[in-house]
Design a protein around this motif. Structure first.
Motif, PDB file in Angstrom:
ATOM      1  N   TRP A  12     -13.962  -3.865   8.225  1.00  0.00           N
ATOM      2  CA  TRP A  12     -13.416  -3.176   8.607  1.00  0.00           C
ATOM      3  C   TRP A  12     -12.509  -2.239   7.689  1.00  0.00           C
ATOM      4  O   TRP A  12     -12.052  -2.345   6.159  1.00  0.00           O
ATOM      5  N   HIS A  13     -12.379  -1.237   7.736  1.00  0.00           N
ATOM      6  CA  HIS A  13     -11.914   0.261   7.145  1.00  0.00           C
ATOM      7  C   HIS A  13      -9.891   0.135   7.483  1.00  0.00           C
ATOM      8  O   HIS A  13     -10.475   1.013   8.673  1.00  0.00           O
ATOM      9  N   MET A  14      -8.826   0.638   7.213  1.00  0.00           N
ATOM     10  CA  MET A  14      -7.616  -0.034   7.278  1.00  0.00           C
ATOM     11  C   MET A  14      -7.639   2.137   6.505  1.00  0.00           C
ATOM     12  O   MET A  14      -7.564   1.643   5.217  1.00  0.00           O
ATOM     13  N   ARG A  15      -7.002   2.650   7.312  1.00  0.00           N
ATOM     14  CA  ARG A  15      -6.589   3.827   6.074  1.00  0.00           C
ATOM     15  C   ARG A  15      -5.536   4.510   6.494  1.00  0.00           C
ATOM     16  O   ARG A  15      -5.034   5.168   5.558  1.00  0.00           O
ATOM     17  N   ASP A  16      -4.230   3.711   6.350  1.00  0.00           N
ATOM     18  CA  ASP A  16      -2.644   3.101   5.992  1.00  0.00           C
ATOM     19  C   ASP A  16      -1.672   2.324   6.142  1.00  0.00           C
ATOM     20  O   ASP A  16      -2.794   1.186   7.088  1.00  0.00           O
ATOM     21  N   ARG A  17      -0.793   2.309   5.374  1.00  0.00           N
ATOM     22  CA  ARG A  17       0.290   1.280   6.151  1.00  0.00           C
ATOM     23  C   ARG A  17       0.209   0.704   7.086  1.00  0.00           C
ATOM     24  O   ARG A  17       0.078  -0.826   7.788  1.00  0.00           O
TER      25      ARG A  17
ATOM     26  N   VAL B 246      -2.168  -7.831  10.112  1.00  0.00           N
ATOM     27  CA  VAL B 246      -1.657  -9.242   9.613  1.00  0.00           C
ATOM     28  C   VAL B 246      -1.126  -9.281  11.162  1.00  0.00           C
ATOM     29  O   VAL B 246      -1.227 -10.453  11.370  1.00  0.00           O
ATOM     30  N   GLU B 247      -0.916  -7.939  11.743  1.00  0.00           N
ATOM     31  CA  GLU B 247      -0.294  -9.118  13.123  1.00  0.00           C
ATOM     32  C   GLU B 247      -1.518  -8.803  14.003  1.00  0.00           C
ATOM     33  O   GLU B 247      -1.058  -9.410  15.637  1.00  0.00           O
ATOM     34  N   SER B 248      -2.827  -9.082  14.194  1.00  0.00           N
ATOM     35  CA  SER B 248      -3.677  -9.167  15.220  1.00  0.00           C
ATOM     36  C   SER B 248      -3.946 -10.637  14.578  1.00  0.00           C
ATOM     37  O   SER B 248      -3.564 -11.440  14.251  1.00  0.00           O
ATOM     38  N   THR B 249      -4.380 -10.494  16.529  1.00  0.00           N
ATOM     39  CA  THR B 249      -4.702 -11.674  17.064  1.00  0.00           C
ATOM     40  C   THR B 249      -5.861 -12.348  16.187  1.00  0.00           C
ATOM     41  O   THR B 249      -5.594 -14.021  15.292  1.00  0.00           O
TER      42      THR B 249
ATOM     43  N   TRP C 113       0.439  -1.511   0.235  1.00  0.00           N
ATOM     44  CA  TRP C 113       0.038   0.080   0.137  1.00  0.00           C
ATOM     45  C   TRP C 113       1.168   0.950  -0.241  1.00  0.00           C
ATOM     46  O   TRP C 113       2.122   1.343   1.004  1.00  0.00           O
ATOM     47  N   THR C 114      -0.193   2.693  -0.733  1.00  0.00           N
ATOM     48  CA  THR C 114       1.131   3.824  -0.566  1.00  0.00           C
ATOM     49  C   THR C 114       0.908   4.000   1.234  1.00  0.00           C
ATOM     50  O   THR C 114      -0.131   3.466   2.403  1.00  0.00           O
ATOM     51  N   GLU C 115       1.441   4.989   2.097  1.00  0.00           N
ATOM     52  CA  GLU C 115       1.288   5.390   2.971  1.00  0.00           C
ATOM     53  C   GLU C 115      -0.006   5.472   3.567  1.00  0.00           C
ATOM     54  O   GLU C 115      -0.383   5.172   4.575  1.00  0.00           O
ATOM     55  N   ASP C 116      -0.878   6.124   3.273  1.00  0.00           N
ATOM     56  CA  ASP C 116      -1.807   6.527   3.237  1.00  0.00           C
ATOM     57  C   ASP C 116      -3.125   5.557   2.595  1.00  0.00           C
ATOM     58  O   ASP C 116      -4.591   5.706   2.660  1.00  0.00           O
ATOM     59  N   GLY C 117      -2.635   4.701   1.795  1.00  0.00           N
ATOM     60  CA  GLY C 117      -3.223   4.063   1.273  1.00  0.00           C
ATOM     61  C   GLY C 117      -4.812   3.134   2.084  1.00  0.00           C
ATOM     62  O   GLY C 117      -4.651   2.825   3.300  1.00  0.00           O
ATOM     63  N   GLU C 118      -5.806   3.041   1.324  1.00  0.00           N
ATOM     64  CA  GLU C 118      -7.070   2.842   2.704  1.00  0.00           C
ATOM     65  C   GLU C 118      -7.742   1.117   2.448  1.00  0.00           C
ATOM     66  O   GLU C 118      -6.930   0.853   0.860  1.00  0.00           O
ATOM     67  N   TYR C 119      -8.002  -0.130   3.426  1.00  0.00           N
ATOM     68  CA  TYR C 119      -7.866  -1.739   2.443  1.00  0.00           C
ATOM     69  C   TYR C 119      -9.676  -1.513   3.787  1.00  0.00           C
ATOM     70  O   TYR C 119      -9.787  -1.014   4.927  1.00  0.00           O
TER      71      TYR C 119
ATOM     72  N   GLN D 228      -5.986   2.117  -2.839  1.00  0.00           N
ATOM     73  CA  GLN D 228      -7.548   1.927  -2.577  1.00  0.00           C
ATOM     74  C   GLN D 228      -7.774   0.354  -2.924  1.00  0.00           C
ATOM     75  O   GLN D 228      -7.482   0.619  -3.884  1.00  0.00           O
ATOM     76  N   ARG D 229      -8.270  -0.618  -1.612  1.00  0.00           N
ATOM     77  CA  ARG D 229      -9.005  -1.526  -2.057  1.00  0.00           C
ATOM     78  C   ARG D 229     -10.456  -1.925  -1.669  1.00  0.00           C
ATOM     79  O   ARG D 229      -9.885  -1.435  -0.065  1.00  0.00           O
TER      80      ARG D 229
END
Length: 165
Positions: free
Chosen positions: A56-61, A68-71, A45-51, A136-137
């Motif tokens: 679940w809305h991730m807003r940055d790298r 990925v590190e989550s339980t 992702w870009t530094e400010d890339g979204e997933y 963005q993905r």
């Protein structure tokens, strides 16, 4: 005339190289996320890339790395999983691109494997100094919903992120 033909050939070659690079980037997600390679996944992702995936809305790298590190994710891969992103349809326009593909999440259970989730994916990509990255993905479950179908077949929005479905 030769210069024009050479310029046209260079343009075609660059577009093919871009499509290949984007296809490889998308294909690398599954093996990296199943290996738990949090930093390598985040670097897609870009530094400010979204997933944006299933609520679940991730807003940055950093948030992608945290996922990925989550339980929850670590438990998933510890039990056996395969994230597979199918062949992507890629459209390149200069330094931006869109890609659409379907994905499967396969899980291991009781000595066998089963499809746990099928998804529709739309990527907005940008060319950076480090190569192509995901800006963005958006992923939606292929559960018959209109939101998933819209991701798979919608007008291209090259140059701007896709509206949330």
């Amino acid at each position: 005339m030769i210069e024009e033909r050479l310029a046209a050939l260079e343009d075609r070659l660059r577009r093919l190289e871009d499509e290949l690079a984007i296809t490889r980037l998308i294909a690398s997600y599954g093996p990296l996320v199943d290996a738990g390679a949090a930093e390598a996944v985040a670097e897609l992702w870009t530094e400010d890339g979204e997933y944006d995936v299933e609520g679940w809305h991730m807003r940055d790298r950093g948030q992608v790395r945290d996922m990925v590190e989550s339980t929850a994710h670590q438990s998933l891969i510890a039990a056996g999983s395969a994230h597979f992103l199918g062949p992507a349809s890629v459209t390149v326009d200069g330094d931006t691109a869109e890609a659409v593909c379907e994905s499967l999440l396969i899980r291991h259970k009781d000595g066998g494997f089963f499809v746990w989730r099928a998804g529709a994916n739309r990527f907005h990509m940008v060319r950076t100094r480090g190569g192509w990255r995901i800006a963005q993905r958006v992923t939606r479950a292929l559960d018959g919903s209109e939101a998933a179908r819209k991701l798979l077949f919608a007008p291209r929005t090259i140059g701007k992120p896709h509206a949330q479905g």
